[in-house]
Design a protein around this motif. Structure first.
Motif, short mmCIF file in Angstrom:
data_model
loop_
_atom_site.label_atom_id
_atom_site.label_comp_id
_atom_site.label_asym_id
_atom_site.label_seq_id
_atom_site.Cartn_x
_atom_site.Cartn_y
_atom_site.Cartn_z
N SER A 78 0.55 -0.89 0.11
CA SER A 78 0.07 0.18 0.21
C SER A 78 1.05 1.27 -0.24
O SER A 78 2.01 1.07 0.01
N PRO A 79 0.17 2.38 -0.72
CA PRO A 79 0.96 3.81 -0.41
C PRO A 79 1.14 4.50 0.99
O PRO A 79 0.55 3.66 2.23
N MET A 80 2.39 4.96 1.07
CA MET A 80 2.57 5.33 2.37
C MET A 80 1.65 7.12 3.03
O MET A 80 2.43 7.91 2.19
N ILE A 81 1.39 7.16 3.13
CA ILE A 81 1.06 8.58 4.28
C ILE A 81 1.90 9.35 5.19
O ILE A 81 1.78 8.82 6.16
N TYR A 82 3.02 10.11 4.96
CA TYR A 82 3.67 10.87 5.99
C TYR A 82 3.08 12.14 6.52
O TYR A 82 3.10 13.39 5.33
N VAL A 83 2.83 12.04 7.73
CA VAL A 83 2.09 12.89 8.34
C VAL A 83 3.56 13.41 9.50
O VAL A 83 4.05 12.98 9.83
N PRO A 84 3.65 14.70 9.04
CA PRO A 84 5.29 14.63 10.02
C PRO A 84 4.85 15.24 10.91
O PRO A 84 3.87 15.22 11.78
N GLU A 85 5.80 14.97 12.22
CA GLU A 85 5.51 15.20 13.73
C GLU A 85 5.41 15.94 13.85
O GLU A 85 4.14 16.90 15.45
N ASP A 86 5.65 17.60 13.43
CA ASP A 86 5.30 19.06 13.97
C ASP A 86 4.20 19.39 12.68
O ASP A 86 3.71 20.84 12.93
N PHE A 87 3.15 18.50 12.24
CA PHE A 87 1.80 19.17 11.81
C PHE A 87 0.78 19.93 12.74
O PHE A 87 1.02 19.10 13.89
N ASP A 92 -7.43 28.72 14.76
CA ASP A 92 -8.40 29.62 15.49
C ASP A 92 -9.73 29.07 14.93
O ASP A 92 -9.26 28.93 13.46
N ILE A 93 -10.29 29.10 15.12
CA ILE A 93 -11.48 28.97 14.71
C ILE A 93 -11.53 29.87 13.10
O ILE A 93 -11.40 31.22 13.22
N GLY A 94 -12.05 29.29 12.06
CA GLY A 94 -12.22 30.08 11.32
C GLY A 94 -11.22 29.63 9.81
O GLY A 94 -10.87 30.61 9.01
N ALA A 95 -10.23 29.61 11.52
CA ALA A 95 -8.94 29.42 10.20
C ALA A 95 -9.27 28.05 8.85
O ALA A 95 -9.47 27.75 8.72
N GLU A 96 -7.46 28.49 8.09
CA GLU A 96 -7.72 27.29 7.13
C GLU A 96 -7.36 26.26 7.08
O GLU A 96 -5.73 26.09 7.50
N LEU A 97 -7.46 25.33 7.03
CA LEU A 97 -6.74 23.62 7.44
C LEU A 97 -5.66 23.95 6.03
O LEU A 97 -5.81 23.56 4.85
N ASP A 98 -4.17 23.08 6.70
CA ASP A 98 -3.15 23.56 5.58
C ASP A 98 -2.85 22.15 5.97
O ASP A 98 -2.26 21.04 6.98
N THR A 99 -2.57 21.62 5.10
CA THR A 99 -2.37 19.69 4.51
C THR A 99 -1.18 19.71 3.74
O THR A 99 -0.33 18.38 3.30
N SER A 100 -0.38 20.82 3.91
CA SER A 100 0.63 20.40 2.83
C SER A 100 1.36 20.23 2.48
O SER A 100 2.67 19.71 2.36
N SER A 101 2.26 20.10 4.06
CA SER A 101 3.37 19.41 4.60
C SER A 101 3.24 17.37 4.94
O SER A 101 3.91 16.87 5.09
N ILE A 102 1.56 17.10 4.69
CA ILE A 102 1.82 16.01 4.09
C ILE A 102 1.52 15.34 2.70
O ILE A 102 1.43 15.79 1.59
N THR A 103 2.44 14.16 2.53
CA THR A 103 3.15 13.43 1.40
C THR A 103 2.59 12.20 1.79
O THR A 103 2.90 11.18 2.34
N VAL A 104 2.69 11.86 -0.10
CA VAL A 104 2.34 10.09 0.33
C VAL A 104 3.64 9.66 -1.37
O VAL A 104 3.91 10.68 -2.68
N THR A 105 3.56 8.36 -0.80
CA THR A 105 4.86 7.68 -1.79
C THR A 105 3.93 6.25 -2.31
O THR A 105 3.22 5.43 -1.28
N ASP A 106 5.09 6.25 -2.76
CA ASP A 106 4.43 4.10 -3.25
C ASP A 106 5.35 3.83 -4.27
O ASP A 106 6.30 3.82 -4.52
N ASN A 107 5.23 2.56 -3.59
CA ASN A 107 6.14 1.51 -3.93
C ASN A 107 6.75 1.97 -5.56
O ASN A 107 7.34 1.10 -6.74
#
Length: 219
Positions: A78-87, A92-107
């Motif tokens: 299966s692919p690997m989903i990497y969520v960094p430790e400092d994610f 704050d309420i109304g803020a935009e959720l940022d997922t740019s630091s999350i990466t996906v790899t596959d063999n």
């Protein structure tokens, strides 16, 4: 099944050994043969980067015999989903959720599908949310990761000294970054007397203000 030859009983191998993961590196094919003769292995017809069924030719030099052996390339990882430790999990309420630091790899090295419920998360209400991340590779292998997201409301700490019973010349106030209701304490505080702002400044976890400076002649 183990395979051999009546002409050459030395060439012994197991066809089940020749099933490899796509993009598997540093495969030593000679390790799968139990033979005392010199072997030449031609695996040029095997595409190690593509899932499929192939054949390779093994030549026994001493007896000048060729053997056609099936090779199967599979993709079961299966692919690997990497969520960094400092994610960042706190927003704050109304803020935009940022997922740019999350990466996906596959063999496989092939294109894969990566989806999430980022647009379904209500960032306008305080509470704990679940960010669901799903990656699927071109062979259908699936990876699912759930990440906790905490949405909190920013409050501006305000101390009204009218509510204090003044028995000393100073008052110490303590704040925690997040209270039990999920609110985030802003980094600046304000001290008021009724509607009048007596003092404001940067907030620390614990700070002391002099009452006599705010309420002259108070005992």
């Amino acid at each position: 099944a183990s395979c051999g030859s009546e002409e050459d009983p030395h060439l012994v191998y197991d066809e089940s050994d020749f099933v490899f993961e796509v993009n598997q590196e540093n495969v030593d094919l000679t390790a799968f043969f139990n033979d005392e003769h010199t072997l030449i292995i031609d695996s040029t017809n095997v595409d190690w980067d593509e899932v499929g069924e192939y054949t390779m030719i093994v030549t026994d030099v001493e007896i000048e015999e060729d053997y056609t052996i099936p090779v199967i390339i599979v993709d079961t990882i299966s692919p690997m989903i990497y969520v960094p430790e400092d994610f960042e999990q706190h927003y704050d309420i109304g803020a935009e959720l940022d997922t740019s630091s999350i990466t996906v790899t596959d063999n496989s090295g092939k294109n894969l599908t990566f989806t999430s419920n980022i647009y379904d998360i209500d960032m306008e209400s305080v509470g704990t949310k679940s960010l669901i991340l799903i990656a699927v590779d071109y062979s259908g292998n699936l990876k699912l990761v759930t990440q906790e997201i905490i949405v909190r409301k920013v409050i501006y700490p305000e101390i009204d000294i009218n509510t204090f019973t003044i028995t000393d010349q100073s008052v110490t106030v303590e704040f925690s970054e997040i209270d039990t209701a999920g609110y985030k304490v802003e980094s600046y505080y304000r001290i008021v007397k009724g509607y009048d702002v007596c003092q404001q400044g940067e907030l620390t976890d614990t700070f002391t203000f002099e009452v006599t400076e705010l309420i002259p002649n108070t005992t």
